[in-house]
Design a protein around this motif. Structure first.
Motif, PDB file in Angstrom:
ATOM      1  N   ARG A 154      -3.293   5.340   3.188  1.00  0.00           N
ATOM      2  CA  ARG A 154      -3.086   4.443   2.045  1.00  0.00           C
ATOM      3  C   ARG A 154      -3.180   2.980   2.475  1.00  0.00           C
ATOM      4  N   SER A 155      -2.643   2.651   3.645  1.00  0.00           N
ATOM      5  CA  SER A 155      -2.740   1.275   4.145  1.00  0.00           C
ATOM      6  C   SER A 155      -4.185   0.901   4.444  1.00  0.00           C
ATOM      7  N   LEU A 156      -4.951   1.834   4.997  1.00  0.00           N
ATOM      8  CA  LEU A 156      -6.360   1.549   5.275  1.00  0.00           C
ATOM      9  C   LEU A 156      -7.138   1.328   3.981  1.00  0.00           C
ATOM     10  N   LEU A 160      -9.009  -2.006   2.948  1.00  0.00           N
ATOM     11  CA  LEU A 160     -10.407  -2.033   2.498  1.00  0.00           C
ATOM     12  C   LEU A 160     -10.541  -2.785   1.182  1.00  0.00           C
ATOM     13  N   LYS A 161      -9.578  -2.598   0.287  1.00  0.00           N
ATOM     14  CA  LYS A 161      -9.611  -3.313  -0.991  1.00  0.00           C
ATOM     15  C   LYS A 161      -9.416  -4.813  -0.778  1.00  0.00           C
ATOM     16  N   VAL A 162      -8.487  -5.186   0.116  1.00  0.00           N
ATOM     17  CA  VAL A 162      -8.260  -6.606   0.400  1.00  0.00           C
ATOM     18  C   VAL A 162      -9.505  -7.232   1.022  1.00  0.00           C
ATOM     19  N   ILE A 163     -10.162  -6.484   1.932  1.00  0.00           N
ATOM     20  CA  ILE A 163     -11.376  -7.002   2.580  1.00  0.00           C
ATOM     21  C   ILE A 163     -12.454  -7.272   1.536  1.00  0.00           C
ATOM     22  N   LYS A 164     -12.654  -6.326   0.632  1.00  0.00           N
ATOM     23  CA  LYS A 164     -13.691  -6.520  -0.389  1.00  0.00           C
ATOM     24  C   LYS A 164     -13.333  -7.673  -1.322  1.00  0.00           C
ATOM     25  N   GLN A 275      -2.181  -7.950   5.914  1.00  0.00           N
ATOM     26  CA  GLN A 275      -2.554  -6.560   5.651  1.00  0.00           C
ATOM     27  C   GLN A 275      -2.857  -5.819   6.942  1.00  0.00           C
ATOM     28  N   THR A 276      -3.497  -6.498   7.890  1.00  0.00           N
ATOM     29  CA  THR A 276      -3.767  -5.864   9.178  1.00  0.00           C
ATOM     30  C   THR A 276      -2.472  -5.528   9.901  1.00  0.00           C
ATOM     31  N   ASP A 277      -1.497  -6.441   9.856  1.00  0.00           N
ATOM     32  CA  ASP A 277      -0.199  -6.172  10.501  1.00  0.00           C
ATOM     33  C   ASP A 277       0.488  -4.989   9.836  1.00  0.00           C
TER      34      ASP A 277
END
Length: 421
Positions: A154-156, A160-164, A275-277
């Motif tokens: 779920r975090s990944l 992915l959503k934050v990256i996009k 988000q990465t953390d």
């Protein structure tokens, strides 16, 4: 266009006999409703195409009128640089040079910001997005019950959503920067054109100032000047001030855009780092949980192996005890058989005979109990062996999960270090 015709024509098939296949008859003719429906469709298509053609012709005329108006406006704007006094021209030339220098510096600064946005987009695409997708693909390599939708997955997906989302913001900022650079360079281009025209006009006016009345070409020059003077002084000034105003607006917009890009890149870095953390923390928690479960399974596996060895030793003792009881039964039966050969009245049911019978019954009962316990131990051994195999499979599953999360994914994610680009 006639969807019901096919079904009507297929209805012409009939069966020629009980065991024979369908035999095609001559297809029936179309009905009057089909004929009327087809004509209406063709008429409607014709009317639609005629309306479309009329609209295209009307729009073409409008476009022709618009292009004519645009061409006339630009012609009026570029034809007003013909007359101005020398002092006004020098003042405007100095102002244009100053604005051009400022615009060139702003263009260089904005191009630097554009490169920063490009670096951000490249990092998000080549690093963040690629690593996030690779982690999702690697985690598909989990097996068994570990292939579950856990917090890491779920975090990944959130990452992915934050990256996009960040990519969308960066792409929009890049387009704005390129558009602003285009506007700024267009303004600089207009300044250059205006400067060239004013330099030439200034040279002409300075030449006119040097003319003397005894020169032979004065009358001819006045005639040329009279024929070339087509615009007023107000129009000439308006074009220059318009260029200066457009350049000033472009400078203000460029400064605001640079401030926005600064804020955007900072926000992108903060969002991505946060988000990465969070994703890394989810990985660490999952790795810790998996290692704990794996350690517990290994401890249980060790206990299971101890129980297996204990049951094996117990089975050996039971088998040995059963062999002893079989020898005792054989001894008791031999004694009974020997006593059966007593002569005459000696063949009595005395206490010895009763004791031998009781001993034989007790031995048989003991053998039955021992055999029952041996069967129970064998069943327990089978269950323990099954549990042992199950534990080893689970341990292998947990080891595979630990390798994917800790070695493969976390090694990749070490490259996700965000900065302000």
């Amino acid at each position: 266009m006639l969807p019901n015709l096919k079904s009507r024509r297929i209805s012409g098939l009939q069966l020629a006999g009980k065991h024979l296949g369908p035999v095609a008859k001559c297809p029936p003719r179309y009905s009057e409703e089909d004929w009327d429906y087809n004509n209406k469709i063709k008429f409607r298509i014709t009317c639609d195409q005629e309306k479309l053609a009329e609209r295209i012709v009307e729009e073409s005329r409008r476009v022709v009128d618009e292009t004519k108006d645009t061409t006339k406006n630009w012609q009026r704007e570029v034809e007003h640089h013909m007359r101005e006094r020398t002092s006004e021209i020098r003042f405007l030339v100095d102002e244009l040079n100053r604005q051009k220098k400022t615009a060139a510096l702003e263009d260089e600064a904005l191009n630097t910001y554009r490169n920063r946005v490009l670096n951000c987009i490249e990092f998000l695409k080549d690093k963040s997005l690629a690593i996030c997708k690779q982690c999702l693909i690697l985690r598909e390599g989990r097996i068994g019950v570990d292939l579950c939708d856990d917090e890491v997955d779920r975090s990944l997906r959130r990452e992915l959503k934050v990256i996009k989302g960040c990519q969308g913001l960066a792409d929009a900022a890049l387009k704005e920067a390129e558009e602003q650079i285009r506007k700024l360079r267009a303004a600089i281009y207009l300044l250059d054109q205006d400067l060239a025209a004013k330099d030439k006009s200034l040279a002409i006016d300075e030449k006119n100032l040097k003319l003397k009345e005894f020169q032979h070409d004065l009358l001819r020059d006045r005639i040329v000047q009279q024929h070339c003077s087509q615009f007023s002084l107000t129009e000439w000034q308006a074009q220059t001030y318009e260029n200066l105003e457009a350049n000033a607006k472009a400078l203000v917009s460029a400064g605001q855009l640079r401030a926005y890009i600064d804020l955007l890149l900072k926000q992108v870095c903060e969002d991505m780092q946060n988000q990465t953390d969070r994703t890394n923390e989810a990985f660490e928690r999952r790795i810790s949980e998996t290692k704990h479960v794996k350690q517990c399974l290994e401890n249980k596996h060790k206990d299971t192996m101890d129980h297996i060895h204990q049951v094996q030793r117990n089975m050996t003792e039971l088998e040995k005890e059963m062999m002893d009881k079989q020898r005792a039964i054989t001894l008791c039966q031999t004694r009974l058989s020997n006593r059966a050969h007593r002569p005459g009245l000696e063949l009595t049911c005395d206490m010895v005979q009763d004791a031998l019978y009781n001993e034989l019954q007790a031995l048989k009962a003991s053998v039955c109990k021992l055999n029952q316990k041996l069967n129970e131990n064998k069943a327990s051994m089978r269950y323990l062996m099954h549990v042992q195999v199950m534990q080893e499979e689970e341990i292998n599953i947990k080891a595979n999960t630990c390798k994917i999360d800790e070695v493969d994914c976390m090694t990749l994610r070490q490259a996700l270090k965000y900065q302000t680009f």
